[in-house]
Design a protein around this motif. Structure first.
Motif, PDB file in Angstrom:
ATOM      1  N   SER A  43       0.808  -1.213   0.000  1.00  0.00           N
ATOM      2  CA  SER A  43       0.000   0.000   0.000  1.00  0.00           C
ATOM      3  C   SER A  43       0.844   1.267   0.000  1.00  0.00           C
ATOM      4  N   VAL A  45       2.604   2.629   2.362  1.00  0.00           N
ATOM      5  CA  VAL A  45       2.465   3.465   3.544  1.00  0.00           C
ATOM      6  C   VAL A  45       3.754   3.411   4.353  1.00  0.00           C
ATOM      7  N   SER A 200      -0.916   5.228  11.833  1.00  0.00           N
ATOM      8  CA  SER A 200      -1.801   4.074  11.819  1.00  0.00           C
ATOM      9  C   SER A 200      -1.310   3.010  12.802  1.00  0.00           C
ATOM     10  N   TYR A 203      -0.107  -0.414  11.213  1.00  0.00           N
ATOM     11  CA  TYR A 203       1.283  -0.480  10.787  1.00  0.00           C
ATOM     12  C   TYR A 203       2.239  -0.501  11.967  1.00  0.00           C
ATOM     13  N   ALA A 244       4.540   6.557   6.951  1.00  0.00           N
ATOM     14  CA  ALA A 244       3.903   7.830   6.575  1.00  0.00           C
ATOM     15  C   ALA A 244       2.805   8.169   7.573  1.00  0.00           C
ATOM     16  N   PRO A 245       2.614   9.448   7.863  1.00  0.00           N
ATOM     17  CA  PRO A 245       1.606   9.837   8.857  1.00  0.00           C
ATOM     18  C   PRO A 245       0.197   9.789   8.279  1.00  0.00           C
ATOM     19  N   ARG A 246      -0.783   9.926   9.138  1.00  0.00           N
ATOM     20  CA  ARG A 246      -2.145  10.204   8.710  1.00  0.00           C
ATOM     21  C   ARG A 246      -2.371  11.689   8.922  1.00  0.00           C
ATOM     22  N   MET A 247      -3.270  12.258   8.140  1.00  0.00           N
ATOM     23  CA  MET A 247      -3.531  13.690   8.275  1.00  0.00           C
ATOM     24  C   MET A 247      -5.021  13.890   8.471  1.00  0.00           C
ATOM     25  N   GLU A 248      -5.367  14.980   9.139  1.00  0.00           N
ATOM     26  CA  GLU A 248      -6.777  15.349   9.249  1.00  0.00           C
ATOM     27  C   GLU A 248      -7.295  15.568   7.839  1.00  0.00           C
ATOM     28  N   ALA A 249      -8.390  14.942   7.495  1.00  0.00           N
ATOM     29  CA  ALA A 249      -8.963  15.170   6.168  1.00  0.00           C
ATOM     30  C   ALA A 249      -9.721  16.479   6.186  1.00  0.00           C
TER      31      ALA A 249
ATOM     32  N   ARG B 661      -7.393   2.984   5.608  1.00  0.00           N
ATOM     33  CA  ARG B 661      -5.969   2.721   5.853  1.00  0.00           C
ATOM     34  C   ARG B 661      -5.129   2.928   4.605  1.00  0.00           C
ATOM     35  N   ILE B 662      -5.811   3.042   3.466  1.00  0.00           N
ATOM     36  CA  ILE B 662      -5.092   3.126   2.196  1.00  0.00           C
ATOM     37  C   ILE B 662      -4.740   4.575   1.887  1.00  0.00           C
ATOM     38  N   PRO B 663      -3.490   4.820   1.517  1.00  0.00           N
ATOM     39  CA  PRO B 663      -3.119   6.198   1.199  1.00  0.00           C
ATOM     40  C   PRO B 663      -4.017   6.746   0.094  1.00  0.00           C
ATOM     41  N   LYS B 696      -6.738  10.863   6.939  1.00  0.00           N
ATOM     42  CA  LYS B 696      -6.391  10.262   5.665  1.00  0.00           C
ATOM     43  C   LYS B 696      -4.945   9.779   5.743  1.00  0.00           C
ATOM     44  N   GLN B 697      -4.724   8.558   5.288  1.00  0.00           N
ATOM     45  CA  GLN B 697      -3.372   8.005   5.320  1.00  0.00           C
ATOM     46  C   GLN B 697      -2.555   8.605   4.172  1.00  0.00           C
ATOM     47  N   LEU B 698      -1.319   9.044   4.470  1.00  0.00           N
ATOM     48  CA  LEU B 698      -0.422   9.500   3.398  1.00  0.00           C
ATOM     49  C   LEU B 698       0.478   8.341   2.979  1.00  0.00           C
TER      50      LEU B 698
END
Lengths: 250, 704
Positions: A43, A45, A200, A203, A244-249, B661-663, B696-698
């Motif tokens: 994926s 990530v 996540s 991960y 890789a981080p997650r970001m606020e959508a 979970r998917i970028p 959102k996953q990057l």
């Protein structure tokens, strides 16, 4: 031709576990200085960056660079068969598309693993600098991750005022874990400025597979940037993950 | 200025840029709509200009006037066009619309033809000419307002269009034209000016000088390469003159531009230049990149833009100083040639920003005294050339003749000649000058079965009609038809790609000497894959063939999901070029598919349809099932696929949390996917997605 002997086969088993947790297929590059591998999860990530130098082996013989493409599930299943007090011998002849994996203990058992032709395009490591570096026992980190998993599937990690905070919240509740220097759990902190980011848990918990290689984890990150997680086995070499981080959508 | 234009007289207005041409057109359009309930068609030569005009006309929507931009595929006519008051279209798009004969064509009361001097352009001119000739036959009552740059035979064009010519040299911002040589500029009126500064490089010197006085500079170069390298060369001298606050804003802009689209060496270079207050601008950039450069230049943030001449004929981007760096240009088959005065004047016309500059300066660059005198004589003091029709060329004739017949504007050979008699070409050269070319075209159309002659009548066949609607050259249709006739199973995509690249409608990549051998080898090894015969002997045709193969290979890389940067490097193109090759390929694959339908080549239908979607999205075949979802393009489809969601069924079963979970897959996308594929979702999860808030996953790839 490539031939390497490890005094303890379980080191290789743990290395394979730490890689297979993220990737299905990958290419080891063996060269006169040692073995390395860099691969991304499907994926894209996370990335794993592994190195086992010549010095980590009991004996090591490789005249020129050689790509060794493997399916990690298959290799993992072979490595499950090793017991304690076994030596490991890895061998590949130039013309053969197979890797010989030999366990030497009370008896000598040889597996032969078919190799994959995956080319040898090497990835480059992410180009990032980190504002915070935290050294903590792998176990402490693992427990914090398990706590967070109870309520959410991602966490917010914060480093400020010589503290590390791991927080998660979701429909199932909230959790806060604080790890301080005073308690002795935070072994060291270096930080240029405060940092916080979301990652996540799926991960992170996969990446904890490498805790079998080293009791100490080094976590580096900056605000809303990827995390780097290092495990340095005492027997030499390294396992480094990037996430890789997650970001606020929006 | 208003020589009866508001009373409905036809008018050819040949005046400098920014002198109020658009205003005349706007007034005229308003008069038609408000007073007579009329309908207006506004023609422009480029897509970018169409967008610009559309944005300009938005101000009229407030008073209830409906404006629409007609873009998109040639074979598709937006059915709502008829309900709008002002339709803005490129010449080509309008020509293709007319071929479908929508009913509203007769309701048009005003047609504005912008940049009519392009009648003399080899590739665009014939379309504009045939379009206007045909339109006047279809709808003789409509008023025509033609806008032109300053040319010396505006009266000829006016007479052809039965209209009044208006020519003027008045400009709202006065223009000073001159030539630079050894730290000094000689102007048209003999006046000299010394340019002071420490810079040795004349471009840097001129840039620094104009920035010091609060102005900006536009540099026109002959090639993309020199635009890029010039931008780098003046980066340092320009940066030194930036204010602190500007430097900060430019850094922000630079990093914003890096995140636009895929990262390539071109985008890296552009971002680097922008950080220094400089930019380059050419067709190799993506649309977003060009818009960003233009926007930052208009807001005075970017001080200097190095551009290829496409900018001069394209969007309106004036600057206090225009530097014409190259007046020579490479032309295929000719070598280095001097550009026409008309073109030089177009570039010079960009000097001077209305409201900001009290005068504009257009400067040419001389490397020697002799060259300075030459430039003064041949450009600065010279008058622009006459515009000459290019319709007489065989390649454009056959296409327009076929259209005339299928549209019912001509029913016999005599009618065809009567039609052409009314063209600008016949006006300028006389019909006899291209009589033979017309007869040959008619012969070709009937021998290829696109037109039937019955007694003395010419009747279009179903094939002929479709070819005209598809807007392809009849010769392309012949090549596609012959290729489609080869019936065997399992024809791979590369064969179809090579086939469309074999048509004259497909633009081709330039082949470099060092690439010749590899392409020849590929061609020899794969000749059995081709859907056309190879020429017997080597020579010019073989060279063309290699260009076609190279172009087909680029398209193949594109549908194999090669990263853009790799394509940019291997084929020596820019991201913007990839886009334009893809656009042409899409159109021709569609045409091939439609012809296959008509000719009942059933086995080619599915492969061509698949190929169309693959070319459109730049994806491998395996992504076809999921890329059809709205909101899922090549990037997200690949991300879903990599994460194991390879079919619609997989997505139906997937939980929002898993997808999250998917970028690249955020809550918004998940909602859209789920709404399209259905399947059960738990209430809690749905509320997470519905609320739009979430994370959102990057991807780690974003940081390579």
């Amino acid at each position: 031709m490539f031939k390497a002997v490890l005094a303890d086969s379980r080191i290789w088993k743990n290395v394979i576990d730490s890689i297979s947790t993220l990737v299905e297929e990958g290419v080891f590059i063996a060269d006169p200085s040692g073995i390395r591998l860099r691969a991304m999860d499907p994926s894209r990530v996370a990335m794993v960056d592994m190195e086992l130098p010549k010095a980590a082996f009991e004996s090591y013989d490789c005249a020129q660079e050689m790509p060794i493409g493997v399916n990690f599930d298959d290799m993992k299943n072979i490595m499950k068969r090793t017991g304690s007090n076994e030596k490991l011998e890895l061998e590949k002849l130039d013309e053969e598309a197979r890797l010989k994996i030999r366990f030497k203990g009370k008896s000598s058992r040889t597996f032969s693993l078919p190799l994959l032709d995956l080319g040898k395009e090497e990835l480059s490591a992410p180009r990032i600098s980190f504002n915070a570096t935290l050294k903590i026992p792998a176990n402490t980190l693992m427990e914090a991750i398990k706590d967070a998993e109870v309520v959410s599937d991602f966490v917010k990690i914060t480093a400020e005022d010589n503290q590390m905070k791991i927080a998660a919240s979701g429909d199932r509740g909230e959790v806060d874990v604080v790890i301080t220097k005073e308690s002795g759990e935070l072994l060291s902190v270096e930080q240029k400025e405060g940092a916080h980011a979301l990652y996540s848990l799926t991960y992170l918990s996969k990446m904890m597979a490498a805790s079998s290689l080293s009791e100490i984890a080094v976590l580096m990150f900056s605000t809303d940037m990827p995390m780097r997680l290092d495990f340095n086995p005492s027997s030499g070499g390294k396992i480094v993950y990037y996430l890789a981080p997650r970001m606020e959508a929006e | 200025m208003k020589a009866g234009v508001l009373e409905g007289k036809n008018l050819v207005l040949a005046v400098p840029t920014a002198s109020g041409k658009t205003m005349v057109a706007e007034l005229c359009a308003l008069k038609h709509i408000m007073e007579r309930g009329g309908k207006v068609l506004y023609l422009v030569p480029l897509k970018a200009l169409a967008t610009e005009k559309y944005e300009e006309f938005q101000k009229f929507t407030k008073i209830g006037i409906k404006v629409i931009l007609s873009t998109g595929d040639f074979d598709y006519i937006d059915p709502t066009l008829g309900r709008h008051d002002i339709i803005i279209a490129t010449n080509e798009k309008a020509d293709s619309i007319f071929r479908h004969r929508p009913s509203w064509v007769n309701a048009l009361s005003l047609i504005v033809a912008d940049e009519i001097h392009l009648l003399g352009d080899g590739s665009r001119g014939p379309t504009l000419e045939a379009l206007l000739t045909g339109f006047r036959l279809l709808n003789p009552k409509a008023q025509i307002l033609a806008l032109s740059a300053t040319i010396s035979n505006a009266d000829e064009i006016a007479e052809w269009l039965s209209s009044v010519p208006i020519t003027s040299n008045w400009r709202p911002v006065p223009l000073l034209e001159g030539v630079y040589f050894q730290q000094s500029v000689v102007f048209k009126d003999g006046q000299h000016r010394k340019i002071e500064g420490e810079e040795k490089d004349p471009v840097a010197l001129l840039a620094a000088d104009v920035i010091r006085s609060g102005g900006q500079m536009l540099v026109f170069t002959g090639s993309r390469l020199s635009a890029t390298s010039l931008a780098k060369r003046i980066s340092e001298p320009v940066r030194k003159r930036l204010k602190r606050s500007e430097e900060r804003k430019l850094m922000d802009l630079s990093s914003k531009m890096l995140r636009m689209g895929e990262r390539t060496r071109i985008s890296d270079r552009l971002a680097m230049a922008v950080a220094n207050g400089v930019a380059f601008h050419h067709a190799g950039l993506t649309y977003e990149q060009r818009r960003a450069v233009e926007g930052a230049f208009r807001s005075f943030l970017i001080k200097c833009v190095c551009a290829t001449p496409t900018l001069a004929s394209g969007v309106n981007l004036p600057a206090r100083r225009v530097l014409i760096y190259d007046y020579r240009r490479y032309e295929a088959g000719v070598g280095q040639t001097n550009i026409p005065v008309l073109e030089e004047k177009q570039m010079a016309g960009r000097a001077g920003r209305p409201k900001y500059d009290s005068q504009g300066e257009a400067i040419m660059l001389a490397r020697s005294e002799a060259e300075r005198d030459f430039l003064l004589e041949e450009y600065v003091l010279a008058k622009p050339e006459k515009v000459w029709s290019k319709l007489g060329a065989a390649s454009s004739l056959r296409s327009h003749i076929l259209a005339t017949i299928t549209m019912g504007l001509a029913h016999s050979q005599e009618d065809v000649f009567d039609f052409l008699e009314k063209s600008f070409c016949a006006y300028q050269y006389g019909i006899n000058s291209f009589r033979n070319a017309v007869l040959e075209s008619l012969e070709m159309l009937s021998s290829e079965g696109m037109v039937k002659s019955d007694e003395r009548k010419l009747i279009p066949t179903a094939l002929g009609r479709r070819v005209a609607e598809l807007y392809i050259d009849p010769k392309s249709a012949v090549i596609l038809r012959n290729g489609l006739k080869i019936r065997r199973s399992g024809i791979p995509p590369i064969s179809y790609l090579a086939l469309i690249c074999h048509t004259p409608d497909m633009p081709k990549l330039y082949v470099r000497r060092r690439e010749l051998e590899a392409l020849k080898a590929f061609l020899e090894a794969n000749s059995d894959l081709l859907l056309y015969d190879l020429p017997e002997e080597e020579g010019f045709e073989c060279e063309m063939l290699l260009e076609e193969i190279k172009t087909a290979l680029l398209l193949k890389d594109w549908i194999e999901e090669s990263p853009e940067d790799g394509i940019v490097e291997r084929f020596d193109v820019g991201s913007g070029d990839i886009y334009s090759y893809v656009e042409s390929a899409k159109w021709l694959v569609h045409a091939a598919h439609e012809l296959a339908k008509l000719l009942r080549c059933e086995e080619a239908l599915t492969p061509l349809l698949k190929l169309y979607i693959r070319v459109e999205n730049g994806i491998k075949e395996e992504l076809l099932p999921i890329v059809s979802l709205r909101g899922v393009g090549r990037v997200r489809a690949r991300a879903l696929f990599s994460a194991g969601f390879t079919t619609i069924d997989d997505l139906k079963r997937a939980s929002p949390t898993e997808l999250n979970r998917i970028p690249t897959i955020g809550p918004e996308t998940i909602r859209s996917i789920k709404e399209q594929v259905g399947g059960t979702v738990s209430k809690a999860e749905w509320s997470m997605v519905k609320s739009k808030r979430g994370t959102k996953q990057l991807s780690i790839e974003d940081y390579e």
